[in-house]
Design a protein around this motif. Structure first.
Motif, PDB file in Angstrom:
ATOM      1  N   PRO A 187      17.606 -15.484 -44.780  1.00  0.00           N
ATOM      2  CA  PRO A 187      17.660 -16.664 -44.197  1.00  0.00           C
ATOM      3  C   PRO A 187      18.777 -16.732 -43.021  1.00  0.00           C
ATOM      4  O   PRO A 187      18.567 -17.587 -42.078  1.00  0.00           O
ATOM      5  N   LEU A 188      19.872 -16.250 -43.134  1.00  0.00           N
ATOM      6  CA  LEU A 188      21.074 -16.287 -42.393  1.00  0.00           C
ATOM      7  C   LEU A 188      20.606 -15.560 -41.131  1.00  0.00           C
ATOM      8  O   LEU A 188      20.858 -16.249 -40.069  1.00  0.00           O
ATOM      9  N   GLU A 189      19.674 -14.660 -40.909  1.00  0.00           N
ATOM     10  CA  GLU A 189      19.018 -14.077 -39.631  1.00  0.00           C
ATOM     11  C   GLU A 189      18.338 -14.887 -39.068  1.00  0.00           C
ATOM     12  O   GLU A 189      18.176 -15.124 -38.040  1.00  0.00           O
ATOM     13  N   LEU A 190      17.400 -15.579 -39.963  1.00  0.00           N
ATOM     14  CA  LEU A 190      16.584 -16.647 -39.335  1.00  0.00           C
ATOM     15  C   LEU A 190      17.207 -17.719 -38.654  1.00  0.00           C
ATOM     16  O   LEU A 190      16.771 -18.042 -37.382  1.00  0.00           O
ATOM     17  N   VAL A 191      18.161 -18.142 -39.059  1.00  0.00           N
ATOM     18  CA  VAL A 191      19.160 -19.251 -38.445  1.00  0.00           C
ATOM     19  C   VAL A 191      19.801 -18.771 -37.206  1.00  0.00           C
ATOM     20  O   VAL A 191      19.815 -19.315 -36.254  1.00  0.00           O
ATOM     21  N   LEU A 208      19.808 -18.482 -31.322  1.00  0.00           N
ATOM     22  CA  LEU A 208      20.075 -17.834 -30.283  1.00  0.00           C
ATOM     23  C   LEU A 208      18.857 -18.150 -29.161  1.00  0.00           C
ATOM     24  O   LEU A 208      18.917 -18.318 -27.957  1.00  0.00           O
ATOM     25  N   VAL A 209      17.683 -18.144 -29.705  1.00  0.00           N
ATOM     26  CA  VAL A 209      16.526 -18.453 -28.748  1.00  0.00           C
ATOM     27  C   VAL A 209      16.559 -19.915 -28.255  1.00  0.00           C
ATOM     28  O   VAL A 209      16.422 -20.318 -27.203  1.00  0.00           O
ATOM     29  N   TYR A 210      16.792 -20.842 -29.277  1.00  0.00           N
ATOM     30  CA  TYR A 210      16.945 -22.143 -29.063  1.00  0.00           C
ATOM     31  C   TYR A 210      17.912 -22.474 -27.745  1.00  0.00           C
ATOM     32  O   TYR A 210      17.468 -23.021 -26.624  1.00  0.00           O
ATOM     33  N   ALA A 224      11.366 -15.093 -34.955  1.00  0.00           N
ATOM     34  CA  ALA A 224      10.771 -14.950 -36.428  1.00  0.00           C
ATOM     35  C   ALA A 224      11.426 -13.353 -37.000  1.00  0.00           C
ATOM     36  O   ALA A 224      11.439 -13.263 -38.061  1.00  0.00           O
ATOM     37  N   GLY A 225      11.448 -12.440 -36.053  1.00  0.00           N
ATOM     38  CA  GLY A 225      11.630 -11.174 -36.558  1.00  0.00           C
ATOM     39  C   GLY A 225      10.554 -10.582 -37.486  1.00  0.00           C
ATOM     40  O   GLY A 225      10.868  -9.943 -38.599  1.00  0.00           O
ATOM     41  N   GLY A 226       9.322 -11.115 -37.300  1.00  0.00           N
ATOM     42  CA  GLY A 226       8.331 -10.816 -37.962  1.00  0.00           C
ATOM     43  C   GLY A 226       8.067 -11.309 -39.481  1.00  0.00           C
ATOM     44  O   GLY A 226       8.056 -10.765 -40.467  1.00  0.00           O
ATOM     45  N   TYR A 227       8.470 -12.538 -39.687  1.00  0.00           N
ATOM     46  CA  TYR A 227       8.608 -13.195 -40.993  1.00  0.00           C
ATOM     47  C   TYR A 227       7.044 -13.208 -41.645  1.00  0.00           C
ATOM     48  O   TYR A 227       6.087 -13.272 -40.621  1.00  0.00           O
ATOM     49  N   GLN A 228       6.993 -13.596 -42.918  1.00  0.00           N
ATOM     50  CA  GLN A 228       5.762 -13.159 -43.508  1.00  0.00           C
ATOM     51  C   GLN A 228       5.513 -14.589 -44.440  1.00  0.00           C
ATOM     52  O   GLN A 228       4.394 -14.815 -44.833  1.00  0.00           O
ATOM     53  N   ALA A 257      13.272 -25.569 -39.376  1.00  0.00           N
ATOM     54  CA  ALA A 257      14.631 -26.272 -39.644  1.00  0.00           C
ATOM     55  C   ALA A 257      15.525 -26.288 -38.698  1.00  0.00           C
ATOM     56  O   ALA A 257      16.393 -27.221 -38.370  1.00  0.00           O
ATOM     57  N   THR A 258      15.899 -24.892 -38.323  1.00  0.00           N
ATOM     58  CA  THR A 258      17.081 -24.551 -37.364  1.00  0.00           C
ATOM     59  C   THR A 258      16.780 -25.165 -36.122  1.00  0.00           C
ATOM     60  O   THR A 258      17.662 -25.603 -35.429  1.00  0.00           O
ATOM     61  N   LEU A 259      15.361 -24.929 -35.618  1.00  0.00           N
ATOM     62  CA  LEU A 259      15.433 -25.677 -34.338  1.00  0.00           C
ATOM     63  C   LEU A 259      15.180 -27.103 -34.208  1.00  0.00           C
ATOM     64  O   LEU A 259      15.798 -27.584 -33.448  1.00  0.00           O
ATOM     65  N   VAL A 260      14.752 -27.742 -35.371  1.00  0.00           N
ATOM     66  CA  VAL A 260      14.974 -29.206 -35.379  1.00  0.00           C
ATOM     67  C   VAL A 260      16.294 -29.530 -35.356  1.00  0.00           C
ATOM     68  O   VAL A 260      16.616 -30.490 -34.860  1.00  0.00           O
ATOM     69  N   GLY A 261      17.118 -28.829 -36.310  1.00  0.00           N
ATOM     70  CA  GLY A 261      18.517 -29.253 -36.352  1.00  0.00           C
ATOM     71  C   GLY A 261      19.260 -29.325 -35.109  1.00  0.00           C
ATOM     72  O   GLY A 261      20.013 -30.190 -34.773  1.00  0.00           O
ATOM     73  N   TRP A 262      19.060 -28.190 -34.316  1.00  0.00           N
ATOM     74  CA  TRP A 262      19.814 -28.150 -33.166  1.00  0.00           C
ATOM     75  C   TRP A 262      19.218 -29.200 -32.203  1.00  0.00           C
ATOM     76  O   TRP A 262      20.323 -29.752 -31.520  1.00  0.00           O
ATOM     77  N   ASN A 263      18.177 -29.412 -32.207  1.00  0.00           N
ATOM     78  CA  ASN A 263      17.583 -30.460 -31.305  1.00  0.00           C
ATOM     79  C   ASN A 263      18.288 -31.827 -31.787  1.00  0.00           C
ATOM     80  O   ASN A 263      18.637 -32.783 -31.057  1.00  0.00           O
ATOM     81  N   TRP A 264      18.419 -32.095 -33.206  1.00  0.00           N
ATOM     82  CA  TRP A 264      19.081 -33.445 -33.487  1.00  0.00           C
ATOM     83  C   TRP A 264      20.496 -33.494 -33.154  1.00  0.00           C
ATOM     84  O   TRP A 264      21.045 -34.308 -32.934  1.00  0.00           O
ATOM     85  N   LEU A 265      21.074 -32.308 -33.491  1.00  0.00           N
ATOM     86  CA  LEU A 265      22.514 -32.114 -33.098  1.00  0.00           C
ATOM     87  C   LEU A 265      23.061 -32.584 -31.751  1.00  0.00           C
ATOM     88  O   LEU A 265      24.166 -33.311 -31.387  1.00  0.00           O
TER      89      LEU A 265
END
Length: 181
Positions: A17-21, A26-28, A66-70, A80-88
């Motif tokens: 999950p930390l890698e996903l965040v 980074l991409v955001y 995603a790094g190939g998430y399944q 949630a990370t993307l929405v979180g950055w947008n809200w922040l």
């Protein structure tokens, strides 16, 4: 064969999950900075090429994030990370002027005292017909009637009339000011 999917399999993490965040963040930020400094117009005035670009960028960046998430859980962490950055950023721009300066471009003057600022119009790809159409929506048909016209952070053009605009003064020399870019 069972009708129900294996919920454990749907919810397990193959990627940390930390890698996903970190990937999502980074991409955001890459996309945010790219769009902030390249595109000025907001979604209300976005054209088909801009929309197509966003769809293609979203598809191209999906694998980088995603790094190939399944699993569903990994997708939820990423969203949630993307929405979180947008809200922040929304919260930060509301609370802090420095964040607002980063998030929103400053207004850009397109017309001052009846004269077009062609350099600014070229910078934002605003044509003379587009500018004149926007002025007409504000009830103005001559550049001489414009005290100032600005492209606002959301891409809309706001206009303030010259004081003499009500009495019809200032008509002379209007054709010279309407020359194409």
């Amino acid at each position: 064969m069972t009708l129900w999917p294996d919920l454990g399999e749907l919810m397990r993490f193959d990627v940390s999950p930390l890698e996903l965040v970190l990937r999502g963040s980074l991409v955001y930020w890459f996309l945010f900075l790219l769009l902030r400094f390249v595109l000025r117009r907001d979604a209300g005035s976005i054209g088909i090429p801009d929309l197509l670009l966003l769809v293609i960028v979203a598809d191209a960046s999906q694998n980088a994030m995603a790094g190939g998430y399944q699993s569903v859980s990994e997708g939820c962490v990423l969203v949630a990370t993307l929405v979180g950055w947008n809200w922040l950023l929304d919260w930060g721009s509301f609370r802090f002027k420095a964040v607002r300066k980063l998030v929103e471009p400053p207004p850009l003057v397109l017309v001052r005292r009846g004269r077009m600022i062609r350099r600014n119009m070229r910078r934002e790809f605003v044509t003379v017909p587009e500018l004149m159409a926007s002025l007409r929506t504000h009830g103005i048909d001559k550049l001489a009637d414009v005290k100032i016209a600005r492209m606002e952070p959301d891409g809309a053009i706001s206009v303030i009339r010259e004081e003499h605009a009500e009495d019809g003064a200032g008509d002379e020399g209007d054709e010279e000011r309407r020359a194409p870019i």
